[in-house]
Scaffold this motif. Structure first.
Motif, PDB file in Angstrom:
ATOM      1  N   TRP A  67      23.535  79.212  42.014  1.00  0.00           N
ATOM      2  CA  TRP A  67      24.720  79.564  41.213  1.00  0.00           C
ATOM      3  C   TRP A  67      26.007  79.447  42.025  1.00  0.00           C
ATOM      4  CZ3 TRP A  67      26.113  79.583  36.454  1.00  0.00           C
ATOM      5  CH2 TRP A  67      27.348  80.137  36.109  1.00  0.00           C
ATOM      6  N   TYR A  70      26.874  75.924  42.355  1.00  0.00           N
ATOM      7  CA  TYR A  70      27.400  75.445  41.068  1.00  0.00           C
ATOM      8  C   TYR A  70      28.863  75.853  40.910  1.00  0.00           C
ATOM      9  CZ  TYR A  70      27.587  74.741  35.983  1.00  0.00           C
ATOM     10  OH  TYR A  70      27.922  74.330  34.727  1.00  0.00           O
ATOM     11  N   PRO A 106      25.011  69.423  34.356  1.00  0.00           N
ATOM     12  CA  PRO A 106      23.564  69.661  34.473  1.00  0.00           C
ATOM     13  C   PRO A 106      22.766  68.974  33.373  1.00  0.00           C
ATOM     14  CG  PRO A 106      24.788  71.738  34.434  1.00  0.00           C
ATOM     15  CD  PRO A 106      25.760  70.660  34.099  1.00  0.00           C
ATOM     16  N   LYS A 107      23.414  68.754  32.220  1.00  0.00           N
ATOM     17  CA  LYS A 107      22.638  68.131  31.135  1.00  0.00           C
ATOM     18  C   LYS A 107      22.350  66.677  31.462  1.00  0.00           C
ATOM     19  CE  LYS A 107      24.359  71.286  27.707  1.00  0.00           C
ATOM     20  NZ  LYS A 107      25.538  71.607  26.913  1.00  0.00           N
TER      21      LYS A 107
ATOM     22  N   ASN B 174      27.080  85.217  33.867  1.00  0.00           N
ATOM     23  CA  ASN B 174      26.820  83.916  34.486  1.00  0.00           C
ATOM     24  C   ASN B 174      25.492  83.330  34.020  1.00  0.00           C
ATOM     25  OD1 ASN B 174      29.212  83.989  35.776  1.00  0.00           O
ATOM     26  ND2 ASN B 174      28.390  84.625  37.765  1.00  0.00           N
ATOM     27  N   GLN B 177      26.360  81.621  30.998  1.00  0.00           N
ATOM     28  CA  GLN B 177      27.094  80.400  31.365  1.00  0.00           C
ATOM     29  C   GLN B 177      26.134  79.315  31.862  1.00  0.00           C
ATOM     30  OE1 GLN B 177      30.909  80.387  31.577  1.00  0.00           O
ATOM     31  NE2 GLN B 177      30.275  78.269  31.219  1.00  0.00           N
ATOM     32  N   ALA B 178      25.199  79.712  32.736  1.00  0.00           N
ATOM     33  CA  ALA B 178      24.259  78.747  33.321  1.00  0.00           C
ATOM     34  C   ALA B 178      23.400  78.116  32.228  1.00  0.00           C
ATOM     35  CB  ALA B 178      23.382  79.423  34.367  1.00  0.00           C
ATOM     36  N   ALA B 180      24.194  77.989  28.987  1.00  0.00           N
ATOM     37  CA  ALA B 180      25.067  77.218  28.095  1.00  0.00           C
ATOM     38  C   ALA B 180      25.391  75.857  28.715  1.00  0.00           C
ATOM     39  CB  ALA B 180      26.351  77.993  27.826  1.00  0.00           C
ATOM     40  N   ASP B 181      25.641  75.818  30.030  1.00  0.00           N
ATOM     41  CA  ASP B 181      25.978  74.565  30.713  1.00  0.00           C
ATOM     42  C   ASP B 181      24.768  73.649  30.867  1.00  0.00           C
ATOM     43  OD1 ASP B 181      28.492  75.518  30.942  1.00  0.00           O
ATOM     44  OD2 ASP B 181      28.488  75.798  33.129  1.00  0.00           O
ATOM     45  N   GLY B 182      23.575  74.224  30.718  1.00  0.00           N
ATOM     46  CA  GLY B 182      22.376  73.406  30.909  1.00  0.00           C
ATOM     47  C   GLY B 182      21.897  73.407  32.343  1.00  0.00           C
ATOM     48  N   LEU B 183      22.529  74.243  33.169  1.00  0.00           N
ATOM     49  CA  LEU B 183      22.090  74.331  34.570  1.00  0.00           C
ATOM     50  C   LEU B 183      20.665  74.889  34.606  1.00  0.00           C
ATOM     51  CD1 LEU B 183      23.152  73.959  37.485  1.00  0.00           C
ATOM     52  CD2 LEU B 183      23.786  76.370  37.452  1.00  0.00           C
ATOM     53  N   GLN B 207      26.506  78.389  22.503  1.00  0.00           N
ATOM     54  CA  GLN B 207      25.786  77.310  23.184  1.00  0.00           C
ATOM     55  C   GLN B 207      24.408  77.768  23.652  1.00  0.00           C
ATOM     56  OE1 GLN B 207      28.277  74.952  26.011  1.00  0.00           O
ATOM     57  NE2 GLN B 207      29.842  76.433  25.446  1.00  0.00           N
TER      58      GLN B 207
END
Lengths: 482, 281
Positions: A67, A70, A106-107, B174, B177-178, B180-183, B207
């Motif tokens: 994280w 990131y 990341p997608k 977070n 967020q992670a 939602a971002d696809g991380l 998301q």
């Protein structure tokens, strides 16, 4: 089309094209420079950003804090906002096995994945990472994609943990480039707006002497243009030289023209003279016979008054014809006694009474001191004719000036009068017989002067302008060989 | 010379006065953890001012990124109170006493949500996330760590073998967020925080998709260090419980999207203790 265009337009047109071309080339060079500078700035920014990010990333990777990593790679975009400034389109951290450790997208680039085989960047990126020498950064540009990549090694204690890959869009700085380029273009257009009229004016000015010369030359034809009308450009440059040469040529042409006119004139007078002499000879013989016959007849006497009256009438007429023929047929009787000073002074006395009759003033200047080897009768005839003409030409109480002098080879008689001048159109026929414009003149006076002068190989010149008419007779002094 | 002596006297006097007044003005230090949206500094400041005026003593909020740091500060006597998660509470009962429990939607309980990206329509349970990347909030979080780990245990799995990778985001927000971002392809998040985010940042929570809500567990409680004097303990508990009663308190509570605080029994956290026992076994 362009070939036939006047230099007045051709020179400005060429100068303008040259200036426009120069401006275009300079602008293009400036724009290329701007593009290069932008690119270099971007690379410098990007590489320094890569170095700045690499340090905290090293810590995050050591602690396997995904994280944190990131957030670090997202921080440049978050700080300036999406799509603004020179931010990378994509950033990713590739671990030692070149798998995605973390990425800003990341997608598209999920964690732990290999770079997709269908990604055109994958192969070159792998090669570049393998070839990379830490701790230098590397820039790779892929022609097949619109991106270029900056690779920064992530080091910890001189061990390479991972690689930071920053992908930039090549079109990213296009808007900035267009901003700068458009201002360059505007500046160029302003410069052109200033330069083009000046250039046009200068070039046009440059063409003017040439066009004037061409125009003047074009006017040379059956008649010659007046040099003053041509308004030729005066300078020592090439056009000026051509102009000078043209003026010289024009002068020579005019001289030639004048010479031709004079020759024509002389030939005509000569022809007239020959004709007159021929006629005179042919007439003189029968005339002499006729006068002899009348004389004989009168001697033998005849009382018929009518016959006598008729005969004397015929005789008077014949004598008049004889006089005219004699005048016409000027025969230089060169065998005359040499010209003495007294001969000249006598002439003055002879014409003085005519001058007095007209209350005209006669200014007499005789600089001849010695006798000259010239036939006195002929010289006196010339002088008398000139003086009588002058006295006849002046107004009442007018002024006639006579100046007689000599130089080493010539005797010169100069007679001036202040009477009405001779119009130019009369000049050509001035010396022809019977061409007098004067009331009561026979028109033979000048003819006689001309004939005598010609026979004595002298020259006669006439200048006539309002207020002053001047006849100059120049007779060469031929020293008699002892 | 005279003036400098006078200045020294004045300074000594002022120092003495300050020292005397400090006796009553020892600050109350309250530790905060990401059990709520702790990044709202303005809210935290007004809450501090509210408590200062109610307690007639200065209040200091101490914020730390991890639960462990707050727990350690409480243990070492550097904090009097703290708002912690139920999991660290059951783990550190020897060092802390239950003070009050927030009341959320009428009950002192909350749930843990298992979330996946909104684009993922297949996942029906945590079992479907095998081999994926999973985001936890904090190793000491009940909803963000203990609940999903316990659920995996019921499937006879351990996180390390089951997921391809896991990571901690150090806050529930977070995690959202992670995901939602696809991380991460999955995450465990405090249900209360997800609900609050859905109200204030719907674009973010939209998301994500909630796959499953856990059973109810005791809401992250306010705790007191064992060393806190009983009168301070009582005063603090009363102040918290009384918050909805006055206007400013009600406003702050509403901002937290809570109903209020209650003095709950420690049995409320038994479900967490059971999960802890199973997970740490």
């Amino acid at each position: 089309m362009i070939r036939n265009l006047s230099f007045r337009y051709k020179i400005p047109l060429r100068a303008s094209i040259l200036i426009a071309f120069t401006a275009a080339v300079v602008t293009a060079a400036v724009m290329y420079r701007v593009y290069e500078n932008l690119k270099n700035d971007l690379l410098a920014d990007a590489s320094s950003m890569g170095r700045v990010l690499a340090r905290p990333l090293a810590t995050a990777i050591l602690h396997d804090d995904v994280w944190r990593a990131y957030e670090i790679i997202n921080s440049p975009t978050r700080a300036t906002g999406e799509g603004r400034g020179s931010q990378p389109q994509v950033m990713m951290v590739l671990d030692a096995r070149q798998k995605v450790y973390v990425s800003t997208q990341p997608k598209q680039y999920p964690m732990l994945s290999d770079l997709a085989a269908d990604d055109p960047a994958a192969g070159p990126l792998r090669q570049a990472i393998d070839a990379m020498v830490a701790p230098e950064f590397t820039v790779i540009t892929l022609p097949s994609t619109d991106r270029f990549y900056i690779l920064t090694p992530i080091m910890s204690d001189e061990v390479r943990l991972a690689t930071l890959v920053m992908g930039y869009s090549r079109s990213m700085f296009v808007p900035r480039f267009f901003d700068m380029a458009s201002s360059a273009v505007v500046m160029t257009l302003l410069a052109l707006a200033l330069l083009l009229p000046v250039t046009w004016y200068w070039a046009w000015r440059m063409a003017i002497p040439l066009t004037r010369l061409a125009e003047a030359m074009g006017r040379v034809g059956p008649t010659l243009p007046d040099l003053a009308d041509c308004r030729l450009y005066v300078s020592r440059d090439e056009i000026g030289q051509v102009g000078t040469a043209f003026a010289r040529m024009l002068g020579q042409l005019k001289e030639k023209e004048a010479l031709e006119a004079q020759m024509l004139h002389s030939e005509r007078l000569a022809a007239v003279g020959r004709l007159a002499a021929g006629i005179a000879h042919e007439i003189n013989n029968p005339l002499g016979g006729m006068l002899n016959a009348i004389s004989t007849f009168k001697k033998h006497g005849n009382d018929d008054p009518q016959t006598m009256k008729t005969l004397s009438l015929i005789e008077r007429g014949l004598v008049q014809i004889k006089d005219i023929i004699a005048a016409l047929l000027v025969e230089a009787r060169l065998q005359s006694h040499p010209l003495s000073v007294q001969d000249i002074e006598d002439t003055c006395t002879l014409v003085l009474s005519d001058a007095h009759r007209k209350s005209a003033e006669l200014v007499w200047e005789n600089d001849i001191m010695d006798a000259l080897p010239l036939p006195s009768t002929l010289v006196r005839q010339i002088l008398i004719n000139l003086l009588l003409n002058a006295i006849a030409a002046v107004e009442t109480q007018g002024r006639v000036r006579c100046h007689i002098y000599r130089d080493s080879t010539n005797m010169i008689m100069r007679v001036e009068n202040g009477g009405q001048h001779i119009p130019p159109e009369r000049m050509n026929y001035l010396f022809e017989p019977f061409s007098s414009s004067r009331e009561g003149g026979t028109g033979l006076g000048l003819w006689v002067i001309y004939q005598i002068t010609q026979q004595m190989k002298g020259e006669i010149a006439v200048q006539s302008q309002p207020g002053l008419t001047c006849f100059v007779v120049t007779l060469p002094i031929v020293e008699a060989s002892p | 010379m005279r003036s400098s002596i006078r200045l020294a006297l004045i300074l000594c006097c002022a120092f003495f006065c300050a020292a005397v007044s400090r006796a009553d003005q020892t600050p109350i230090r309250i530790g905060l953890t990401p059990v709520f949206l702790d990044d709202q500094t303005a809210f935290v400041n007004s809450w501090r001012n509210y408590l200062t005026s109610k307690l007639h003593r200065p209040v200091e909020f101490v914020q730390r990124a991890t639960y462990r740091e707050i727990t350690d500060l409480l243990r070492t006597g550097k904090l009097e109170f703290a708002w912690v998660c139920g999991y660290p509470y059951v783990r550190n009962k020897d060092a802390m006493t239950l003070l009050a429990v927030p009341v959320y939607r009428g009950k002192p309980t909350y749930r843990s949500y298992l979330i996946v990206p909104a684009t993922d329509h297949q996942t029906a349970s945590i079992a479907d996330l095998r081999g994926k990347v999973f985001a936890f909030s904090d190793r000491d979080s009940n909803s963000g760590y203990l609940v999903p780990v316990h659920e995996l245990l019921s499937l006879h799995q351990k996180p390390n073998g089951f997921f391809a990778k896991t990571f901690f985001t150090w806050s529930h927000r977070n995690v959202v967020q992670a995901v939602a971002d696809g991380l991460a392809q999955g995450g465990a998040v405090d249900g209360y925080i997800w609900d609050v985010l859905a109200q204030i940042h719907p674009a973010l929570t939209q998301q994500t998709r909630i796959v499953r809500a856990s059973s109810e567990h005791g809401f992250p409680p306010f705790v007191a260090a064992k060393t806190v004097a009983p009168e301070d303990f009582k005063m603090m508990r009363d102040t918290l419980i009384a918050m909805p009663a006055d206007e400013e308190g009600a406003r702050l509570i509403a901002q937290l999207r809570l109903d209020g605080f209650t003095a709950a029994d420690e049995q409320l956290f038994d479900s967490i203790a059971v999960m802890r026992a199973a997970a740490e076994d």
